[in-house]
Design a protein around this motif. Structure first.
Motif, PDB file in Angstrom:
ATOM      1  N   ARG A 105       0.850  -1.197   0.000  1.00 55.58           N
ATOM      2  CA  ARG A 105       0.000   0.000   0.000  1.00 55.58           C
ATOM      3  C   ARG A 105       0.880   1.240   0.000  1.00 55.58           C
ATOM      4  O   ARG A 105       1.912   1.281   0.668  1.00 55.58           O
ATOM      5  N   ILE A 106       0.450   2.241  -0.754  1.00 60.44           N
ATOM      6  CA  ILE A 106       1.149   3.525  -0.753  1.00 60.44           C
ATOM      7  C   ILE A 106       0.117   4.641  -0.666  1.00 60.44           C
ATOM      8  O   ILE A 106      -0.877   4.642  -1.400  1.00 60.44           O
ATOM      9  N   ASN A 107       0.327   5.552   0.270  1.00 59.60           N
ATOM     10  CA  ASN A 107      -0.616   6.639   0.531  1.00 59.60           C
ATOM     11  C   ASN A 107       0.046   7.974   0.199  1.00 59.60           C
ATOM     12  O   ASN A 107       1.156   8.269   0.654  1.00 59.60           O
ATOM     13  N   ILE A 108      -0.641   8.781  -0.607  1.00 57.52           N
ATOM     14  CA  ILE A 108      -0.164  10.113  -0.977  1.00 57.52           C
ATOM     15  C   ILE A 108      -1.190  11.135  -0.504  1.00 57.52           C
ATOM     16  O   ILE A 108      -2.374  11.036  -0.849  1.00 57.52           O
ATOM     17  N   SER A 109      -0.765  12.098   0.302  1.00 60.52           N
ATOM     18  CA  SER A 109      -1.688  13.125   0.786  1.00 60.52           C
ATOM     19  C   SER A 109      -1.079  14.505   0.578  1.00 60.52           C
ATOM     20  O   SER A 109       0.146  14.669   0.615  1.00 60.52           O
ATOM     21  N   SER A 126      -7.544  -7.528  -5.139  1.00 57.02           N
ATOM     22  CA  SER A 126      -8.628  -7.426  -6.102  1.00 57.02           C
ATOM     23  C   SER A 126      -9.594  -6.336  -5.669  1.00 57.02           C
ATOM     24  O   SER A 126      -9.290  -5.531  -4.780  1.00 57.02           O
ATOM     25  N   SER A 127     -10.788  -6.338  -6.241  1.00 54.69           N
ATOM     26  CA  SER A 127     -11.804  -5.354  -5.857  1.00 54.69           C
ATOM     27  C   SER A 127     -12.542  -5.741  -4.577  1.00 54.69           C
ATOM     28  O   SER A 127     -13.400  -4.985  -4.114  1.00 54.69           O
ATOM     29  N   ASP A 128     -12.232  -6.889  -3.998  1.00 49.61           N
ATOM     30  CA  ASP A 128     -12.839  -7.316  -2.737  1.00 49.61           C
ATOM     31  C   ASP A 128     -12.541  -6.268  -1.665  1.00 49.61           C
ATOM     32  O   ASP A 128     -11.373  -6.027  -1.344  1.00 49.61           O
ATOM     33  N   PRO A 129     -13.574  -5.632  -1.071  1.00 48.42           N
ATOM     34  CA  PRO A 129     -13.312  -4.555  -0.103  1.00 48.42           C
ATOM     35  C   PRO A 129     -12.711  -5.036   1.209  1.00 48.42           C
ATOM     36  O   PRO A 129     -12.213  -4.233   1.980  1.00 48.42           O
ATOM     37  N   ARG A 130     -12.758  -6.355   1.465  1.00 51.67           N
ATOM     38  CA  ARG A 130     -12.242  -6.872   2.726  1.00 51.67           C
ATOM     39  C   ARG A 130     -10.847  -7.466   2.619  1.00 51.67           C
ATOM     40  O   ARG A 130     -10.368  -8.082   3.589  1.00 51.67           O
ATOM     41  N   SER A 131     -10.167  -7.289   1.509  1.00 50.90           N
ATOM     42  CA  SER A 131      -8.832  -7.870   1.399  1.00 50.90           C
ATOM     43  C   SER A 131      -7.976  -7.111   0.403  1.00 50.90           C
ATOM     44  O   SER A 131      -8.413  -6.833  -0.723  1.00 50.90           O
ATOM     45  N   THR A 132      -6.759  -6.775   0.823  1.00 52.08           N
ATOM     46  CA  THR A 132      -5.751  -6.220  -0.081  1.00 52.08           C
ATOM     47  C   THR A 132      -4.627  -7.230  -0.294  1.00 52.08           C
ATOM     48  O   THR A 132      -3.551  -6.883  -0.790  1.00 52.08           O
ATOM     49  N   ASN A 133      -4.875  -8.496   0.080  1.00 52.25           N
ATOM     50  CA  ASN A 133      -3.887  -9.553  -0.111  1.00 52.25           C
ATOM     51  C   ASN A 133      -3.785  -9.948  -1.574  1.00 52.25           C
ATOM     52  O   ASN A 133      -4.766  -9.915  -2.315  1.00 52.25           O
ATOM     53  N   SER A 141       2.474 -14.546 -12.329  1.00 49.12           N
ATOM     54  CA  SER A 141       1.645 -13.557 -13.034  1.00 49.12           C
ATOM     55  C   SER A 141       1.802 -12.175 -12.417  1.00 49.12           C
ATOM     56  O   SER A 141       2.111 -12.035 -11.226  1.00 49.12           O
ATOM     57  N   SER A 142       1.597 -11.138 -13.224  1.00 52.37           N
ATOM     58  CA  SER A 142       1.598  -9.769 -12.710  1.00 52.37           C
ATOM     59  C   SER A 142       0.376  -9.564 -11.819  1.00 52.37           C
ATOM     60  O   SER A 142      -0.686 -10.155 -12.044  1.00 52.37           O
ATOM     61  N   LYS A 143       0.509  -8.717 -10.818  1.00 46.31           N
ATOM     62  CA  LYS A 143      -0.562  -8.525  -9.844  1.00 46.31           C
ATOM     63  C   LYS A 143      -1.176  -7.129  -9.991  1.00 46.31           C
ATOM     64  O   LYS A 143      -0.484  -6.161 -10.304  1.00 46.31           O
ATOM     65  N   PRO A 144      -2.479  -7.017  -9.727  1.00 45.39           N
ATOM     66  CA  PRO A 144      -3.167  -5.732  -9.924  1.00 45.39           C
ATOM     67  C   PRO A 144      -2.976  -4.761  -8.763  1.00 45.39           C
ATOM     68  O   PRO A 144      -2.679  -5.164  -7.639  1.00 45.39           O
ATOM     69  N   ILE A 145      -3.142  -3.503  -9.054  1.00 48.06           N
ATOM     70  CA  ILE A 145      -3.167  -2.424  -8.067  1.00 48.06           C
ATOM     71  C   ILE A 145      -4.519  -1.733  -8.165  1.00 48.06           C
ATOM     72  O   ILE A 145      -4.991  -1.434  -9.265  1.00 48.06           O
ATOM     73  N   SER A 349     -12.501 -10.652   7.504  1.00 45.66           N
ATOM     74  CA  SER A 349     -12.495 -11.735   6.521  1.00 45.66           C
ATOM     75  C   SER A 349     -11.630 -12.917   6.943  1.00 45.66           C
ATOM     76  O   SER A 349     -11.738 -14.002   6.370  1.00 45.66           O
ATOM     77  N   ASP A 350     -10.743 -12.724   7.932  1.00 45.91           N
ATOM     78  CA  ASP A 350      -9.903 -13.824   8.406  1.00 45.91           C
ATOM     79  C   ASP A 350     -10.607 -14.682   9.455  1.00 45.91           C
ATOM     80  O   ASP A 350     -10.132 -15.774   9.768  1.00 45.91           O
ATOM     81  N   ALA A 351     -11.711 -14.186  10.030  1.00 48.00           N
ATOM     82  CA  ALA A 351     -12.467 -14.945  11.024  1.00 48.00           C
ATOM     83  C   ALA A 351     -13.507 -15.796  10.301  1.00 48.00           C
ATOM     84  O   ALA A 351     -14.620 -15.348  10.034  1.00 48.00           O
ATOM     85  N   PHE A 352     -13.119 -17.026   9.926  1.00 41.59           N
ATOM     86  CA  PHE A 352     -13.977 -17.949   9.178  1.00 41.59           C
ATOM     87  C   PHE A 352     -14.481 -17.296   7.900  1.00 41.59           C
ATOM     88  O   PHE A 352     -15.671 -17.336   7.583  1.00 41.59           O
ATOM     89  N   ASP A 353     -13.559 -16.654   7.164  1.00 39.64           N
ATOM     90  CA  ASP A 353     -13.860 -16.048   5.860  1.00 39.64           C
ATOM     91  C   ASP A 353     -14.920 -14.958   5.939  1.00 39.64           C
ATOM     92  O   ASP A 353     -15.652 -14.710   4.964  1.00 39.64           O
ATOM     93  N   GLY A 354     -15.023 -14.282   7.084  1.00 45.25           N
ATOM     94  CA  GLY A 354     -15.957 -13.177   7.216  1.00 45.25           C
ATOM     95  C   GLY A 354     -17.397 -13.592   7.412  1.00 45.25           C
ATOM     96  O   GLY A 354     -18.305 -12.773   7.235  1.00 45.25           O
ATOM     97  N   MET A 355     -17.624 -14.837   7.800  1.00 43.92           N
ATOM     98  CA  MET A 355     -18.988 -15.323   7.994  1.00 43.92           C
ATOM     99  C   MET A 355     -19.605 -14.761   9.272  1.00 43.92           C
ATOM    100  O   MET A 355     -18.904 -14.370  10.205  1.00 43.92           O
ATOM    101  N   THR A 356     -20.922 -14.692   9.319  1.00 43.74           N
ATOM    102  CA  THR A 356     -21.662 -14.557  10.564  1.00 43.74           C
ATOM    103  C   THR A 356     -22.073 -15.967  11.005  1.00 43.74           C
ATOM    104  O   THR A 356     -21.819 -16.946  10.294  1.00 43.74           O
TER     105      THR A 356
END
Length: 406
Positions: A105-109, A126-133, A141-145, A349-356
């Motif tokens: 992650r890189i933050n520019i302010s 990916s576009s998954d809001p619960r993971s930047t892994n 393969s090349s990885k997305p940003i 998302s790490d606690a049982f894949d984010g399940m309830t």
């Protein structure tokens, strides 16, 4: 008089670049050494002149930078982090899984004015809001940003702040029962700080449908207090979560555990009330081995369903995130999250894949190995509460991370 004359002669060359280069200090020292050898200056006078000249050089370089660099560059800050991870995962009835992963992650302010700041954060994943892994896979393969954050922060007076865009979650929650720490809401938040009291009101858009007025959204309202009674401190808040157009609708990135109608839409509304509390103290136990300790907890109640509508978490934290070698911290918590107590799109998302509909323990130990570099060991043992939903009765998850911050 002799000393003043020499200082004047050296300083006179500053605008000409004689001492404004990286070799300036060396050149001045050579000149002063020669003057000492010839008896023009004493060693003490040479040291004094060297110190004064160095200070003048720093001022000159700073002035030169301020002249040619645009002002917005001088107000821009860049920071980020890299995390390398080994992950072991074992579920009931399945083969153990070993994964190599990374997060960047890189933050520019930029502080546009005294009252306005604009920020951008890019992250792997990916576009998954619960993971930047990003997993090591697919033959190098090349990885997305992705755009992880894009926001503006505006301050009015000392008490009022407004956030707009896609930004870090401003809701106080001492654990991660309800919110995965990777989630960055989209919308606007009004934050009022009247220490020790504070309050926030947000309007967050969950989705947008073309040709429909039934776009789902949420309005979190939080009221809290954060007094300090040295060496003790406390932070507590009550949060109301109000949803629109969620019932009889679907949300992306659901873990698939909330109760559904026959057509696959959500059966319940999720208007709910949550309370969060953390109480701690600064200490100096064992000559600084333990510098801070706190207990924390969160509870939530969804009023729509008659059962499986309660969730809670309680835990202990010791010390802060280590920033240098030898420093450490530790935390442990237990969570219980009823199937319909909360939307299954938001929890860790790490606690049982984010399940309830799950319960279990988590323990974290982190140790500093260098400045702004630390090791982290995180272990989850989670179980389904009543066995509904997934066929997996339990999950073991272990993560070993090496994290670099800059």
């Amino acid at each position: 008089m002799k000393k003043l004359l020499i200082v004047f002669l050296i300083a006179a060359f500053l605008p000409l670049g004689f001492v404004s280069s990286p070799q300036a200090g060396t050149e001045v020292d050579i000149l002063l050494k020669k003057l000492v050898e010839k008896g023009v200056l004493s060693e003490e006078e040479a040291k004094t002149i060297s110190k004064e000249t160095t200070e003048d050089v720093k001022k000159q370089i700073k002035h030169q930078k301020a002249d040619w660099l645009p002002k917005w560059v001088m107000k821009t800050k860049i920071k980020g982090d890299l995390r390398l991870r080994y992950q072991y995962q074992k579920e009931d009835g399945s083969i153990a899984r070993n994964r190599g992963r990374f997060r960047y992650r890189i933050n520019i302010s930029n502080q546009v004015t005294d009252n306005v700041k604009v920020g951008l954060r890019l992250a792997s994943g990916s576009s998954d809001p619960r993971s930047t892994n990003q997993t090591f896979q697919d033959t190098f393969s090349s990885k997305p940003i992705q755009i992880d954050r894009a926001y503006v922060e505006m301050k009015f007076f000392d008490a009022l702040k407004i956030l707009g865009g896609k930004y870090g979650n401003p809701i106080f929650e001492p654990g991660d029962l309800l919110w995965d720490t990777d989630i960055n809401p989209e919308g606007a938040t009004f934050f009022l700080d009247l220490a020790p009291f504070y309050a926030s009101v947000s309007f967050w858009i969950l989705d947008e449908y073309s040709g429909s007025s039934l776009d789902p959204y949420m309005v979190p309202v939080q009221i809290g207090i954060a007094p300090k009674f040295d060496p003790f401190w406390l932070k507590a808040a009550v949060t109301g979560y109000f949803f629109g157009n969620v019932k009889d609708n679907t949300l992306d990135y659901s873990a698939g555990e909330n109760t559904l109608n026959d057509d696959g839409t959500l059966k319940y509304n999720y208007n709910s009330v949550a309370g969060s509390l953390e109480v701690g103290m600064t200490t100096n136990v064992f000559n600084g081995f333990i510098k801070q300790a706190s207990v924390f907890g969160t509870i939530i109640n969804n009023f729509d369903p008659d059962s499986n509508n309660i969730g809670w978490q309680a835990g202990l934290k010791i010390n802060k995130t280590p920033k240098e070698f030898g420093k450490w911290d530790f935390s442990v918590n237990y969570r219980y999250l009823g199937r319909d107590s909360w939307l299954d799109t938001f929890p860790d998302s790490d606690a049982f894949d984010g399940m309830t509909g799950v319960k279990g323990f988590e323990g974290i130990f982190r140790f500093g190995v260098f400045k702004d570099t630390h090791l982290s060991f995180d272990y989850y043992y989670m179980r389904e509460i009543d066995g509904f939903g997934s066929s997996r009765a339990y999950q073991n998850l272990f993560q070993a991370d090496l994290i670099f911050e800059f």
